[in-house]
Write a protein that holds these residues in place. Structure first.
Motif, PDB file in Angstrom:
ATOM      1  N   ARG A 118      89.911 -30.848  -0.881  1.00  7.72           N
ATOM      2  CA  ARG A 118      90.251 -32.060  -0.158  1.00  7.72           C
ATOM      3  C   ARG A 118      88.999 -32.529   0.570  1.00  7.72           C
ATOM      4  N   GLY A 119      88.548 -33.725   0.267  1.00  8.12           N
ATOM      5  CA  GLY A 119      87.342 -34.260   0.876  1.00  8.12           C
ATOM      6  C   GLY A 119      87.653 -35.192   2.024  1.00  8.12           C
ATOM      7  N   SER A 120      86.738 -36.082   2.284  1.00  6.21           N
ATOM      8  CA  SER A 120      86.930 -37.051   3.361  1.00  6.21           C
ATOM      9  C   SER A 120      88.143 -37.925   3.077  1.00  6.21           C
ATOM     10  N   ARG A 121      88.832 -38.301   4.146  1.00  7.78           N
ATOM     11  CA  ARG A 121      90.042 -39.130   4.048  1.00  7.78           C
ATOM     12  C   ARG A 121      91.120 -38.456   3.184  1.00  7.78           C
ATOM     13  N   ASN A 122      91.031 -37.125   3.126  1.00  4.97           N
ATOM     14  CA  ASN A 122      92.013 -36.312   2.409  1.00  4.97           C
ATOM     15  C   ASN A 122      92.055 -36.615   0.906  1.00  4.97           C
ATOM     16  N   ARG A 123      90.950 -37.108   0.383  1.00  8.77           N
ATOM     17  CA  ARG A 123      90.882 -37.424  -1.039  1.00  8.77           C
ATOM     18  C   ARG A 123      90.682 -36.155  -1.873  1.00  8.77           C
ATOM     19  N   VAL A 124      91.240 -36.172  -3.085  1.00 11.42           N
ATOM     20  CA  VAL A 124      91.041 -35.061  -4.019  1.00 11.42           C
ATOM     21  C   VAL A 124      89.655 -35.199  -4.658  1.00 11.42           C
ATOM     22  N   GLU A 125      88.800 -34.214  -4.405  1.00 14.92           N
ATOM     23  CA  GLU A 125      87.475 -34.164  -5.018  1.00 14.92           C
ATOM     24  C   GLU A 125      87.404 -32.972  -5.955  1.00 14.92           C
ATOM     25  N   TYR A 126      86.566 -33.095  -6.970  1.00 13.18           N
ATOM     26  CA  TYR A 126      86.406 -31.952  -7.877  1.00 13.18           C
ATOM     27  C   TYR A 126      85.014 -31.956  -8.486  1.00 13.18           C
ATOM     28  N   ARG A 127      84.659 -30.805  -9.077  1.00 13.76           N
ATOM     29  CA  ARG A 127      83.391 -30.674  -9.779  1.00 13.76           C
ATOM     30  C   ARG A 127      83.572 -29.673 -10.920  1.00 13.76           C
ATOM     31  N   ARG A 128      82.680 -29.724 -11.846  1.00 11.33           N
ATOM     32  CA  ARG A 128      82.814 -28.890 -13.036  1.00 11.33           C
ATOM     33  C   ARG A 128      82.350 -27.455 -12.766  1.00 11.33           C
ATOM     34  N   THR A 129      82.894 -26.531 -13.535  1.00  9.10           N
ATOM     35  CA  THR A 129      82.396 -25.163 -13.545  1.00  9.10           C
ATOM     36  C   THR A 129      81.337 -24.999 -14.634  1.00  9.10           C
ATOM     37  N   ALA A 130      81.445 -25.816 -15.674  1.00  5.84           N
ATOM     38  CA  ALA A 130      80.454 -25.857 -16.753  1.00  5.84           C
ATOM     39  C   ALA A 130      80.591 -27.204 -17.441  1.00  5.84           C
ATOM     40  N   PRO A 131      79.503 -27.761 -17.967  1.00  7.56           N
ATOM     41  CA  PRO A 131      79.602 -29.069 -18.625  1.00  7.56           C
ATOM     42  C   PRO A 131      80.403 -28.987 -19.916  1.00  7.56           C
ATOM     43  N   TYR A 132      81.123 -30.057 -20.200  1.00  9.31           N
ATOM     44  CA  TYR A 132      81.837 -30.149 -21.473  1.00  9.31           C
ATOM     45  C   TYR A 132      80.826 -30.525 -22.551  1.00  9.31           C
ATOM     46  N   PRO A 133      80.643 -29.687 -23.579  1.00  8.47           N
ATOM     47  CA  PRO A 133      79.576 -29.928 -24.555  1.00  8.47           C
ATOM     48  C   PRO A 133      79.930 -30.975 -25.603  1.00  8.47           C
TER      49      PRO A 133
END
Length: 326
Positions: A118-133
């Motif tokens: 949960r980021g600013s303003r309670n927004r759902v944030e995400y990031r990759r664990t590995a790039p999709y090839p």
């Protein structure tokens, strides 16, 4: 038993074509690939789909997950950013409400494919664990018609014309049983000239007519990738998912290099249509069968599933190798 005596010869032939493609694709020389069957879009379903892959990128794709991604998961994983970002900033705007994307983000995180917070303003944030090839090289469609007579060719012609004009696949083929005549009948039928023709003879196949290379629309990249992900997930041996391998009459019969389902009660090669829950010949495996050399959690039917699953994984392993060893 010959295909001519089968109740559903096209099904047995289709499995033989899939096995040949798995072992010997491409007719012009080995290419890393894997095979699936009965896949397509809402407008068109193909008998056999061959997905040619970049071995190194395919290995990276397998490292992400051994399961295929559905359309929603693919959207999330493919566009996952390297650094934390609001999901709406990372994913291209879909043609449906954003609220339907959030469950896919949560699902991807639950599978370990991405990280979320949960980021600013309670927004759902995400990031990759590995790039999709970028793992898919080409998509090839094959229609299977063991007996490609004039009637079958007429019925197939419109579908093949659609395949050529739509160009969702890079190549389109028709596979048919060779007759041994001086000129194979398939060459005399009125099929689109862009479609290749494969003559299948036992465990081998020869090119009777070379296909033209088609030019898929770049706007179809996502649809092609969804198709490739479904092919990766299912393979071509998943027919047991809709059949009854737990029936005492269910057998896997060797047809050359392929294992084809056979019914001992009806003395025929099975199809998914016939080997169903409504089959009057169905008899469950006797309990004693499940205690003689088979794991306690199942009998021969479970063993059939394990055999076919293991063969699918071996095919994936081969697709990871480089072109010289594929």
């Amino acid at each position: 038993m010959s295909d001519a005596a089968d109740r559903d010869p096209e099904f047995a032939f289709e499995l033989r074509v899939c096995r040949w493609a798995e072992r010997a694709w491409h007719p012009d020389g080995p290419r890393p690939a894997f095979v699936a069957r009965q896949l397509g879009t809402r407008e068109r379903r193909w008998d056999t789909v061959v997905v040619e892959v970049d071995p190194e990128a395919f290995a990276a794709r397998r490292a992400l997950s051994t399961d295929g991604f559905d359309s929603d998961l693919l959207r999330v994983v493919r566009h996952a950013p390297a650094e934390w970002a609001w999901y709406r900033d990372a994913i291209p705007e879909p043609d449906f409400p954003w609220r339907h994307v959030v469950p896919a983000v949560h699902r991807a995180a639950g599978l370990g494919l991405v990280e979320k917070r949960r980021g600013s303003r309670n927004r759902v944030e995400y990031r990759r664990t590995a790039p999709y090839p970028d793992w898919v090289e080409r998509v090839v469609a094959i229609e299977n018609k063991p007996d490609l007579d004039a009637s079958a060719a007429r019925a197939l012609a419109d579908q093949l014309e659609h395949d050529v004009s739509r160009a969702l696949a890079d190549e389109v083929w028709v596979a048919t049983e060779v007759t041994g005549r001086r000129v194979e009948p398939a060459l005399l039928e009125d099929l689109p000239v862009e479609v290749g023709i494969l003559g299948v003879d036992g465990d081998s196949a020869e090119v009777l007519w070379h296909p033209s290379s088609l030019s898929p629309d770049p706007d179809d990249a996502r649809r092609r990738l969804v198709l490739a992900e479904r092919a990766y997930d299912r393979g071509w041996r998943n027919y047991v998912d809709t059949m009854r391998p737990d029936c005492r009459h269910f057998e896997l019969d060797r047809r050359g290099r392929a294992l084809v389902p056979r019914c001992a009660a009806k003395d025929c090669y099975q199809s998914q249509r016939e080997c169903a829950h409504s089959c009057p010949s169905f008899e469950p495996e006797p309990p004693a069968w499940r205690m003689k050399g088979w794991p306690i959690e199942g009998g021969p039917g479970k063993g059939v599933r394990r055999i076919l699953d293991a063969r699918r994984e071996r095919a994936r392993d081969r697709a990871e190798r480089d072109s010289e060893n594929a």
